[in-house]
Design a protein around this motif. Structure first.
Motif, short mmCIF file in Angstrom:
data_model
loop_
_atom_site.label_atom_id
_atom_site.label_comp_id
_atom_site.label_asym_id
_atom_site.label_seq_id
_atom_site.Cartn_x
_atom_site.Cartn_y
_atom_site.Cartn_z
N ILE A 51 -5.98 1.14 -8.24
CA ILE A 51 -4.63 0.62 -7.96
C ILE A 51 -4.56 0.04 -6.55
CG2 ILE A 51 -2.20 1.25 -7.73
CD1 ILE A 51 -2.82 3.46 -9.87
N GLN A 52 -5.20 0.71 -5.61
CA GLN A 52 -5.22 0.22 -4.24
C GLN A 52 -5.84 -1.17 -4.16
OE1 GLN A 52 -7.55 2.63 -1.52
NE2 GLN A 52 -6.32 1.97 0.22
N PHE A 72 -2.95 6.73 -17.14
CA PHE A 72 -4.33 7.10 -16.84
C PHE A 72 -4.52 7.46 -15.36
CE2 PHE A 72 -4.62 3.96 -20.37
CZ PHE A 72 -5.06 4.83 -21.35
N GLY A 73 -3.41 7.61 -14.66
CA GLY A 73 -3.48 7.83 -13.22
C GLY A 73 -3.59 9.28 -12.81
N MET A 112 -2.02 -8.94 -17.06
CA MET A 112 -0.89 -8.20 -16.53
C MET A 112 -0.91 -6.78 -17.08
SD MET A 112 2.25 -10.96 -16.70
CE MET A 112 2.15 -11.18 -18.47
N GLY A 113 -0.48 -5.82 -16.27
CA GLY A 113 -0.50 -4.45 -16.76
C GLY A 113 0.24 -3.48 -15.86
N MET A 114 0.19 -2.21 -16.25
CA MET A 114 0.87 -1.12 -15.54
C MET A 114 2.37 -1.36 -15.44
SD MET A 114 -1.73 0.23 -12.62
CE MET A 114 -3.48 0.41 -12.97
N GLN A 144 0.81 -1.22 0.00
CA GLN A 144 0.00 0.00 0.00
C GLN A 144 0.84 1.28 0.00
OE1 GLN A 144 -3.54 -0.04 -0.25
NE2 GLN A 144 -3.02 -2.15 -0.76
N SER A 145 2.06 1.21 0.49
CA SER A 145 2.91 2.40 0.50
C SER A 145 3.40 2.78 -0.90
CB SER A 145 4.12 2.18 1.42
OG SER A 145 5.01 1.22 0.89
N HIS A 146 3.22 1.90 -1.88
CA HIS A 146 3.69 2.15 -3.24
C HIS A 146 2.60 2.68 -4.16
CE1 HIS A 146 6.49 -1.45 -2.15
NE2 HIS A 146 6.97 -0.31 -1.68
N ILE A 147 1.36 2.75 -3.67
CA ILE A 147 0.22 3.10 -4.52
C ILE A 147 0.38 4.48 -5.15
CG2 ILE A 147 -2.26 3.59 -4.50
CD1 ILE A 147 -2.51 1.36 -2.40
#
Length: 273
Positions: free
Chosen positions: A172-173, A162-163, A203-205, A150-153
């Motif tokens: 993403i979370q 698209f973020g 798979m993605g991002m 969660q610290s990487h979100i």
């Protein structure tokens, strides 16, 4: 009709017979038991012999931009009849559909009939790895592999094309909390490259920070994640935007292939203001 849990298990088995064209919907059903919140409701045109299946996520907020309604259909007439039903699709709200490009004419026709504005979003190659054993040997010595937390979100949200908005952040979370992920960590334990898995099992991002590119990290991540998904019984595939020639080349070189008759297409309706 809406499917119950027992029927969803049967539908999952049936969809497997129609791979790769049913992959996105099949992937949702394969992963659904990992997700305890934001479940999907699944509709079919008839049971048990269905020709159309629609996976509709629960959308609680207007900014749930990334909650796609995924569709698999074997009959265009039945598809049109199904998506016309108010119990299946509420055409008065914002919608985003994912489907094979061959269905675009049907969706445009229903949208025109209902006077709903629409636009075509990304059109993608659906790349599939049929044989995981064909992956090349990847030397990951000296590379520290881990999973995203969660610290990487925030970092993923900032770097995803698209973020950088609340809807993407929630998506993403959920991905990090519920589905497999893989990352490469630096000496301080911070991710410098990563790959996630969407709710439809693709798979993605995939992303490497600019200062760490050229080290083969993408290949390490793809191969590691592909092997993990396969070991856990999930399909191994991804979507690549038609304009992303670099990613297409990377995945092709690793043995991923596509059926040219399938083009993953997203369309949205009643554009968010």
């Amino acid at each position: 009709m809406e499917l119950n849990e027992e029927q969803l298990d049967v539908a999952e088995t049936e969809l497997k017979r129609h791979l790769p064209f049913s992959l996105p919907v099949y992937g949702v059903l394969k992963l659904r038991k990992r997700l305890t919140t934001n479940r999907v409701t699944v509709f079919v045109d008839s049971w048990p012999n269905f020709c159309v299946i629609v996976c509709r996520p629960h959308c609680e907020q207007k900014s749930d931009f990334f909650k796609d309604i995924l569709v698999f259909a074997k009959d265009e007439t039945l598809l049109e009849e199904t998506i016309r039903k108010p119990s299946v699709v509420d055409w008065s709200r914002y919608l985003c559909f994912g489907f094979n490009r061959i269905h675009m004419k049907t969706f445009k026709a229903v949208a025109a009939e209902k006077a709903v504005p629409c636009r075509v979003l990304p059109v993608c190659h659906m790349m599939i790895l049929e044989d995981v054993s064909s992956l090349p040997s990847i030397d990951s010595s000296g590379i520290r592999l881990g999973s995203m937390d969660q610290s990487h979100i925030g970092l993923v949200n900032q770097t995803w094309q698209f973020g950088d908005n609340p809807g993407a952040l929630r998506m993403i979370q959920s991905m990090v909390a519920n589905y497999p992920s893989c990352c490469i960590l630096d000496a301080e334990g911070k991710p410098v490259a990563w790959i996630l898995v969407y709710s439809h099992c693709a798979m993605g991002m995939l992303h490497t920070l600019p200062e760490h590119r050229g080290k083969g990290y993408a290949k390490v991540l793809i191969c590691t994640m592909a092997q993990r998904l396969h070991a856990e019984g999930y399909p191994v595939y991804c979507f690549i935007d038609e304009g992303n020639t670099l990613s297409y080349k990377i995945f092709t070189n690793l043995g991923f292939t596509e059926d040219p008759s399938y083009r993953a297409t997203w369309m949205d309706f009643n554009e968010l203001k």
